[in-house]
Design a protein around this motif. Structure first.
Motif, PDB file in Angstrom:
ATOM      1  N   SER A   1       0.932  -1.138  -0.029  1.00  0.00           N
ATOM      2  CA  SER A   1      -0.013  -0.019  -0.008  1.00  0.00           C
ATOM      3  C   SER A   1       0.958   1.188   0.020  1.00  0.00           C
ATOM      4  O   SER A   1       1.886   1.217   0.143  1.00  0.00           O
ATOM      5  CB  SER A   1      -0.820   0.040   1.083  1.00  0.00           C
ATOM      6  OG  SER A   1      -1.985  -1.071   1.286  1.00  0.00           O
ATOM      7  N   THR A   2       0.231   2.465  -0.479  1.00  0.00           N
ATOM      8  CA  THR A   2       0.817   3.626  -0.329  1.00  0.00           C
ATOM      9  C   THR A   2       0.140   4.560   0.476  1.00  0.00           C
ATOM     10  O   THR A   2      -1.210   4.271   0.276  1.00  0.00           O
ATOM     11  CB  THR A   2       1.354   4.271  -1.683  1.00  0.00           C
ATOM     12  OG1 THR A   2       0.354   4.349  -2.441  1.00  0.00           O
ATOM     13  CG2 THR A   2       2.676   3.363  -2.531  1.00  0.00           C
ATOM     14  N   VAL A   3       0.560   5.484   0.628  1.00  0.00           N
ATOM     15  CA  VAL A   3      -0.215   6.715   1.655  1.00  0.00           C
ATOM     16  C   VAL A   3       0.430   8.213   1.019  1.00  0.00           C
ATOM     17  O   VAL A   3       1.620   8.129   0.925  1.00  0.00           O
ATOM     18  CB  VAL A   3      -0.190   6.371   2.890  1.00  0.00           C
ATOM     19  CG1 VAL A   3       1.042   6.787   3.661  1.00  0.00           C
ATOM     20  CG2 VAL A   3      -1.360   7.423   3.429  1.00  0.00           C
ATOM     21  N   THR A   4      -0.296   9.022   0.825  1.00  0.00           N
ATOM     22  CA  THR A   4       0.187  10.390   0.613  1.00  0.00           C
ATOM     23  C   THR A   4       0.695  11.174   1.721  1.00  0.00           C
ATOM     24  O   THR A   4       0.171  10.865   3.027  1.00  0.00           O
ATOM     25  CB  THR A   4      -0.895  11.405  -0.308  1.00  0.00           C
ATOM     26  OG1 THR A   4      -1.952  11.633   0.860  1.00  0.00           O
ATOM     27  CG2 THR A   4      -1.499  10.537  -1.410  1.00  0.00           C
ATOM     28  N   TYR A   5       1.459  11.997   1.635  1.00  0.00           N
ATOM     29  CA  TYR A   5       2.032  12.903   2.708  1.00  0.00           C
ATOM     30  C   TYR A   5       0.746  13.352   3.598  1.00  0.00           C
ATOM     31  O   TYR A   5       0.739  13.313   4.695  1.00  0.00           O
ATOM     32  CB  TYR A   5       3.016  13.866   2.307  1.00  0.00           C
ATOM     33  CG  TYR A   5       4.234  13.414   1.752  1.00  0.00           C
ATOM     34  CD1 TYR A   5       5.249  13.081   2.482  1.00  0.00           C
ATOM     35  CD2 TYR A   5       4.347  13.235   0.478  1.00  0.00           C
ATOM     36  CE1 TYR A   5       6.515  12.590   1.828  1.00  0.00           C
ATOM     37  CE2 TYR A   5       5.492  12.704  -0.121  1.00  0.00           C
ATOM     38  CZ  TYR A   5       6.587  12.435   0.663  1.00  0.00           C
ATOM     39  OH  TYR A   5       7.969  12.005   0.057  1.00  0.00           O
TER      40      TYR A   5
ATOM     41  N   CYS B   1       9.128   4.144   4.993  1.00  0.00           N
ATOM     42  CA  CYS B   1       8.790   5.385   4.255  1.00  0.00           C
ATOM     43  C   CYS B   1       8.583   5.450   2.946  1.00  0.00           C
ATOM     44  O   CYS B   1       8.173   6.590   2.239  1.00  0.00           O
ATOM     45  CB  CYS B   1       9.763   6.644   4.964  1.00  0.00           C
ATOM     46  SG  CYS B   1      11.686   5.863   4.647  1.00  0.00           S
ATOM     47  N   HIS B   2       9.046   4.423   2.341  1.00  0.00           N
ATOM     48  CA  HIS B   2       9.160   4.244   0.770  1.00  0.00           C
ATOM     49  C   HIS B   2       7.658   4.345   0.352  1.00  0.00           C
ATOM     50  O   HIS B   2       7.295   4.237  -0.690  1.00  0.00           O
ATOM     51  CB  HIS B   2       9.871   3.269   0.283  1.00  0.00           C
ATOM     52  CG  HIS B   2       9.333   1.774   1.066  1.00  0.00           C
ATOM     53  ND1 HIS B   2       9.631   1.383   2.174  1.00  0.00           N
ATOM     54  CD2 HIS B   2       8.471   0.958   0.364  1.00  0.00           C
ATOM     55  CE1 HIS B   2       9.201   0.126   2.379  1.00  0.00           C
ATOM     56  NE2 HIS B   2       8.689  -0.261   1.246  1.00  0.00           N
ATOM     57  N   ARG B   3       6.821   4.134   1.209  1.00  0.00           N
ATOM     58  CA  ARG B   3       5.346   3.847   0.859  1.00  0.00           C
ATOM     59  C   ARG B   3       4.558   5.121   0.850  1.00  0.00           C
ATOM     60  O   ARG B   3       3.474   5.296   0.553  1.00  0.00           O
ATOM     61  CB  ARG B   3       4.642   3.008   2.006  1.00  0.00           C
ATOM     62  CG  ARG B   3       5.084   1.554   1.883  1.00  0.00           C
ATOM     63  CD  ARG B   3       4.424   0.888   2.695  1.00  0.00           C
ATOM     64  NE  ARG B   3       4.987  -0.573   2.753  1.00  0.00           N
ATOM     65  CZ  ARG B   3       4.913  -1.597   3.819  1.00  0.00           C
ATOM     66  NH1 ARG B   3       4.220  -0.976   5.113  1.00  0.00           N
ATOM     67  NH2 ARG B   3       5.553  -2.618   3.948  1.00  0.00           N
ATOM     68  N   VAL B   4       5.396   6.173   1.318  1.00  0.00           N
ATOM     69  CA  VAL B   4       4.741   7.653   1.217  1.00  0.00           C
ATOM     70  C   VAL B   4       4.850   8.362  -0.022  1.00  0.00           C
ATOM     71  O   VAL B   4       6.192   8.457  -0.594  1.00  0.00           O
ATOM     72  CB  VAL B   4       5.177   8.550   2.398  1.00  0.00           C
ATOM     73  CG1 VAL B   4       4.629   9.922   2.496  1.00  0.00           C
ATOM     74  CG2 VAL B   4       4.971   7.706   3.942  1.00  0.00           C
ATOM     75  N   ILE B   5       3.860   8.853  -0.681  1.00  0.00           N
ATOM     76  CA  ILE B   5       4.190   9.524  -2.162  1.00  0.00           C
ATOM     77  C   ILE B   5       3.380  10.945  -2.038  1.00  0.00           C
ATOM     78  O   ILE B   5       2.534  11.067  -1.085  1.00  0.00           O
ATOM     79  CB  ILE B   5       3.419   8.307  -3.126  1.00  0.00           C
ATOM     80  CG1 ILE B   5       1.874   8.150  -2.796  1.00  0.00           C
ATOM     81  CG2 ILE B   5       4.149   7.214  -3.325  1.00  0.00           C
ATOM     82  CD1 ILE B   5       1.319   7.705  -3.786  1.00  0.00           C
ATOM     83  N   ARG B   6       3.373  11.486  -3.028  1.00  0.00           N
ATOM     84  CA  ARG B   6       2.688  12.706  -3.187  1.00  0.00           C
ATOM     85  C   ARG B   6       1.153  12.371  -3.622  1.00  0.00           C
ATOM     86  O   ARG B   6       0.804  11.530  -4.090  1.00  0.00           O
ATOM     87  CB  ARG B   6       3.576  13.344  -4.294  1.00  0.00           C
ATOM     88  CG  ARG B   6       4.793  14.066  -4.083  1.00  0.00           C
ATOM     89  CD  ARG B   6       5.348  14.757  -5.215  1.00  0.00           C
ATOM     90  NE  ARG B   6       6.785  15.366  -4.823  1.00  0.00           N
ATOM     91  CZ  ARG B   6       7.575  15.692  -5.713  1.00  0.00           C
ATOM     92  NH1 ARG B   6       7.397  15.676  -7.117  1.00  0.00           N
ATOM     93  NH2 ARG B   6       8.722  16.042  -5.520  1.00  0.00           N
TER      94      ARG B   6
END
Length: 157
Positions: free
Chosen positions: A91-95, A126-131
């Protein structure tokens, strides 16, 4: 003391101090790196847990890893713990979303700073955090490793 997890895509160095993981260093895999996961001789329980995590390519990292939170400011600690507990493998999550989940809506830039100062890359993912626009943003260990980690987790973008 240092321990090493050697993965085909990266090498993770655990830096220990006074029985706690003070930091990790994430290095790019080089040609000739082992084609299977390997660890330091006589690995700690923490390193064994991380090895299992990356062998199984899912699940969760042992929540009781002895991370040294002593010098982490309260906001950064809250953001890092939120990321660790709430954003799963693949999964990813935005800032901005992570800021809201950590109780600080509107704190996307502060979350970016927290990610840039994350002492435990890979353990605190922290690699999962995207714009917000779904582009990758930055990564302290370099964009090539961030892309490799996200692909390893199933190209979750």
């Amino acid at each position: 003391m240092h321990e090493y997890l050697i993965h085909p895509e990266f090498t993770l160095v655990l830096v220990w101090s006074k029985g706690r993981i003070a930091s990790t260093h994430l290095l790019s895999a080089h040609s000739g790196t082992a084609n299977c996961i390997d660890t330091s001789p006589k690995p700690s329980r923490a390193l064994e847990s991380l090895c299992r995590y990356y062998q199984n390519s899912a699940g969760s990292i042992d929540p009781d890893l002895p991370l040294d939170w002593q010098n982490i400011p309260p906001f950064r600690a809250r953001v890092l713990k939120t990321l660790f507990w709430i954003v799963p493998w693949g999964s990813t999550v935005t800032y901005s979303r992570l800021a809201a989940m950590a109780g600080s809506p509107g704190g996307a830039r502060a979350v970016g700073t927290a990610m840039a100062h994350n002492p435990w890359p890979v353990i605190i993912p922290c690699h999962r955090v995207i714009r917000a626009d779904k582009t990758l943003g930055g990564f302290s260990s370099g964009m090539a490793i961030k892309k490799k980690l996200l692909r390893l987790e199933g190209d979750c973008l």
